[in-house]
Each structure stands twice: as structure tokens, then as C-alpha cells.
Design a protein around this motif. Structure first.
Motif, PDB file in Angstrom:
ATOM      1  N   ALA A 101      60.510  55.950  28.861  1.00 33.96           N
ATOM      2  CA  ALA A 101      60.181  57.529  28.305  1.00 33.96           C
ATOM      3  C   ALA A 101      58.891  57.647  29.228  1.00 33.96           C
ATOM      4  CB  ALA A 101      59.730  56.613  26.797  1.00 33.96           C
ATOM      5  N   ALA A 102      57.686  57.266  29.431  1.00 32.68           N
ATOM      6  CA  ALA A 102      56.720  58.222  30.026  1.00 32.68           C
ATOM      7  C   ALA A 102      55.780  57.138  31.241  1.00 32.68           C
ATOM      8  CB  ALA A 102      55.400  58.653  29.039  1.00 32.68           C
ATOM      9  N   ILE A 103      55.353  57.950  31.553  1.00 31.19           N
ATOM     10  CA  ILE A 103      54.617  56.839  33.067  1.00 31.19           C
ATOM     11  C   ILE A 103      52.978  57.019  33.015  1.00 31.19           C
ATOM     12  CG2 ILE A 103      56.344  56.282  34.385  1.00 31.19           C
ATOM     13  CD1 ILE A 103      55.707  58.344  36.496  1.00 31.19           C
ATOM     14  N   GLU A 141      63.954  56.269  38.457  1.00 29.40           N
ATOM     15  CA  GLU A 141      64.999  55.530  39.256  1.00 29.40           C
ATOM     16  C   GLU A 141      65.653  54.598  37.145  1.00 29.40           C
ATOM     17  OE1 GLU A 141      66.861  55.406  42.082  1.00 29.40           O
ATOM     18  OE2 GLU A 141      65.350  55.796  42.941  1.00 29.40           O
ATOM     19  N   LEU A 142      64.897  54.718  36.876  1.00 32.07           N
ATOM     20  CA  LEU A 142      65.138  54.242  35.304  1.00 32.07           C
ATOM     21  C   LEU A 142      64.715  55.508  34.444  1.00 32.07           C
ATOM     22  CD1 LEU A 142      63.695  50.850  35.608  1.00 32.07           C
ATOM     23  CD2 LEU A 142      66.432  51.519  36.145  1.00 32.07           C
ATOM     24  N   SER A 143      64.697  56.854  34.826  1.00 33.83           N
ATOM     25  CA  SER A 143      64.107  57.838  33.780  1.00 33.83           C
ATOM     26  C   SER A 143      65.032  57.609  32.280  1.00 33.83           C
ATOM     27  CB  SER A 143      64.759  59.133  34.369  1.00 33.83           C
ATOM     28  OG  SER A 143      65.578  59.658  34.952  1.00 33.83           O
ATOM     29  N   GLU A 144      66.193  57.016  32.440  1.00 28.57           N
ATOM     30  CA  GLU A 144      66.527  56.919  31.179  1.00 28.57           C
ATOM     31  C   GLU A 144      65.959  55.883  30.408  1.00 28.57           C
ATOM     32  OE1 GLU A 144      68.785  54.103  34.035  1.00 28.57           O
ATOM     33  OE2 GLU A 144      67.600  55.973  33.521  1.00 28.57           O
ATOM     34  N   VAL A 169      60.455  63.038  33.299  1.00 29.46           N
ATOM     35  CA  VAL A 169      59.524  61.639  32.838  1.00 29.46           C
ATOM     36  C   VAL A 169      58.156  61.814  32.729  1.00 29.46           C
ATOM     37  CG1 VAL A 169      58.266  59.874  32.878  1.00 29.46           C
ATOM     38  CG2 VAL A 169      60.822  59.758  33.876  1.00 29.46           C
ATOM     39  N   PRO A 170      57.526  62.719  31.500  1.00 30.94           N
ATOM     40  CA  PRO A 170      56.228  62.686  31.209  1.00 30.94           C
ATOM     41  C   PRO A 170      55.317  61.804  32.358  1.00 30.94           C
ATOM     42  CG  PRO A 170      57.380  63.055  29.351  1.00 30.94           C
ATOM     43  CD  PRO A 170      58.062  61.763  30.323  1.00 30.94           C
TER      44      PRO A 170
END
Length: 303
Positions: free
Chosen positions: A165-167, A159-162, A187-188
Motif C-alpha cells: 500500500a505504501a513504503i 514490482e508489488l505495487s498491487e 505507491v505513496p
């Protein structure tokens, strides 16, 4: 008044002590879970968090923000202790925030887009607030989480990929459906899971603690890599003790996926003091998950 026989009195005394001990533990949990140093009201809910800003932070340059989410029945203070993000923040120069879930026990409502909306709005508002108060680099905002917090971290990638930056996830409980996951960008991900996890089974299915349809971890990771447009066949990385890893590469926008399998590992954060063994099983100490997550984050700012 006749006294109860000894054989009756002793069990009653033991029962009373157990009830008192249980009440004391619940009170202790409640008091510890209240330990926060920041508050924000979102959608009518007063939400809390622990914020850590290193004393020697260079405020003249934009710095990363790391969001770290506790698991089911966890709380921000415990996430601080287990992950040791604060120590790494001092070394590397970034801000860390530990949001607090809701309910009793505390948790994240990360099962579908209807239940999760308030938690999602809370974390969005928290990011806005911190970016307004500190010199946060918008290209280096990262999220990580444990167990149910790992499931919430996955929601953030959807939902907040913009903005994320990465998870990174540890012992993640992924219940948010793929059909509702529509990120604007790949998303990485770096992820860790133990083969002997008693709470979120490595092989999927319900556990003794939760009658929930957990996905088999290798299959879920492969699905994440597929959604990121990665090559279907991963490469193996050099093992470290009981920790082995694979990497999915050639992904869209360089959004690689790394998955650590912890042989005999339990429901705990690798390299930490860990969840009590009688609750989560063995804690792997061949690797330091926090440092590995940070190294991964550092290599993956927003494009």
C-alpha cells in the motif's frame, strides 16, 4: 631457540590480538544474524525472518502488516532494535516481520530485475504465508527499509505495487533502474536522508565505502514524485530542529511523496539508538522516523 627481540614480539602480539578480536567480532555477527523465529524455502533457498505478533492483538478484525528490511551487513535482530517497530505494534495493533537477506555480509540483491528475483519471490511468499496464518488486512500491507533495505523497499514498490500500500525508506541506497520499474499503481512514499551520510551520499556519487553510482537524493525523490504523477513543485512542511521536509501532492491515486532532509544527519535511523557514530555519523533525534512512517502508512491504505 633464540627469542625474538622485544621490539618484534610486541607488534606481533598486538597483531595477534587484533586478529583474534576481528575473528570474535565476525563470529558474534554471524551468531546474531542467525537469530530468527521463522523459516520458508523459496526457489531452493532456505530463508529466515523474525515475526512479531503483539500478545494483545485483536484477531477478530483484519490488521495491518509491516515489513521491515535491514541494510547491508545488517540483520533482522538489529532492525528490531533500531526501529522499535515492536513497541509501536503493541500500541497500534499490527503484525511486523523482519526478513533476512542473503550472503556474507547479509544484503538484498536489489540492483536489477535479474539479481533481485529470488529476494522478491521470498518476500512475496512470506506475505502469502502470513496472510494465510493471520487475519491480515490486504489493503494495509506496508514496507520500509534502511540503506540497502531501503533500495529493496523501492523494488517492492515497482514490482508489488498491487499488494504494497505504501513504503518508507531511511538512508536508502537506490540502485534499481527506473527503466525496470513498472508499477501497476503509484505507491505513496515517505523518505529520510541525512546531508552528512558517509555511506550513501546525499549529493550522490560513490562513497568511501561503496564505489557505486548513487543518485543525488533530492533528484531521485523528484523522479519518484514525477513517476507518481505529482505536481512538480513541492510544498515545505514545518521544520523540526534539524529535520526539514517537503511534500509532493496532487499525485495519481493520492500517492503523495514526503521527503525529510536531516541537516548534518548521518547513515542512521532518526529517533533510534542509531548506528555507531564512528560508522554512520550523527543520528537525528528531533524526529521519530518509525512513528512518522506509521502515521504515513495509516493514511495510505490501498485504494
Amino acid at each position: 631457540m633464540r627469542r625474538l627481540p622485544l621490539l618484534v614480539r610486541v607488534p606481533l602480539m598486538v597483531l595477534g590480538l587484533l586478529i583474534l578480536a576481528g575473528a570474535a567480532l565476525m563470529l558474534l555477527y554471524f551468531l546474531l544474524s542467525l537469530r530468527t523465529n521463522g523459516h520458508i524455502t523459496v526457489n531452493g533457498e532456505r530463508r529466515s525472518y523474525i515475526l512479531y505478533v503483539p500478545k494483545n492483538l485483536d484477531t477478530t478484525r483484519p490488521v495491518p502488516l509491516v515489513i521491515s528490511l535491514h541494510g547491508f551487513a545488517g540483520f533482522p535482530g538489529n532492525q528490531v532494535r533500531v526501529t522499535q517497530w515492536n513497541k509501536l505494534a503493541d500500541e497500534e495493533g499490527f503484525v511486523v516481520v523482519y526478513p533476512r537477506g542473503t550472503g556474507f555480509p547479509l544484503h538484498w540483491r536489489a540492483t536489477n530485475s535479474q539479481t533481485v528475483v529470488n529476494d522478491l519471490d521470498f518476500i512475496t511468499a512470506l506475505m502469502d504465508k502470513l496472510e494465510g496464518q493471520y487475519n491480515i488486512d490486504p489493503k494495509r500491507v506496508y514496507a520500509n527499509g534502511f540503506s540497502n533495505g531501503g533500495g529493496m523497499t523501492f523494488v517492492l514498490s515497482c514490482e508489488l505495487s498491487e499488494r504494497i500500500a505504501a513504503i518508507g525508506t531511511v538512508s536508502g541506497a537506490y540502485l534499481y533502474p527506473w527503466s525496470e520499474c513498472a508499477p501497476q499503481r503509484a505507491v505513496p512514499l515517505i523518505s529520510f536522508h541525512g546531508t552528512a551520510d558517509p555511506i550513501v551520499p546525499y549529493t550522490g556519487g560513490p562513497s568511501e565505502s561503496f564505489d557505486l553510482p548513487f543518485a543525488p537524493l533530492p533528484d531521485w525523490i523528484a523522479s519518484y514524485a514525477e513517476h507518481n504523477g505529482c505536481a512538480l513543485t513541492p510544498e515545505s512542511l514545518a521544520p523540526q530542529g534539524k529535520a526539514s521536509a517537503i511534500r509532493y501532492s496532487d499525485c495519481d491515486q493520492g500517492a503523495e511523496v514526503i521527503f525529510y532532509t536531516l541537516q548534518d544527519g548521518g547513515h542512521s535511523w532518526p529517533g533510534s539508538t542509531g548506528t555507531p557514530r564512528f560508522v554512520g555519523g550523527e543520528t537525528n533525534r528531533d524526529i521519530d522516523a518509525t512513528r512518522l512512517i506509521w502515521n504515513f502508512f495509516s493514511a495510505h491504505p490501498l485504494p
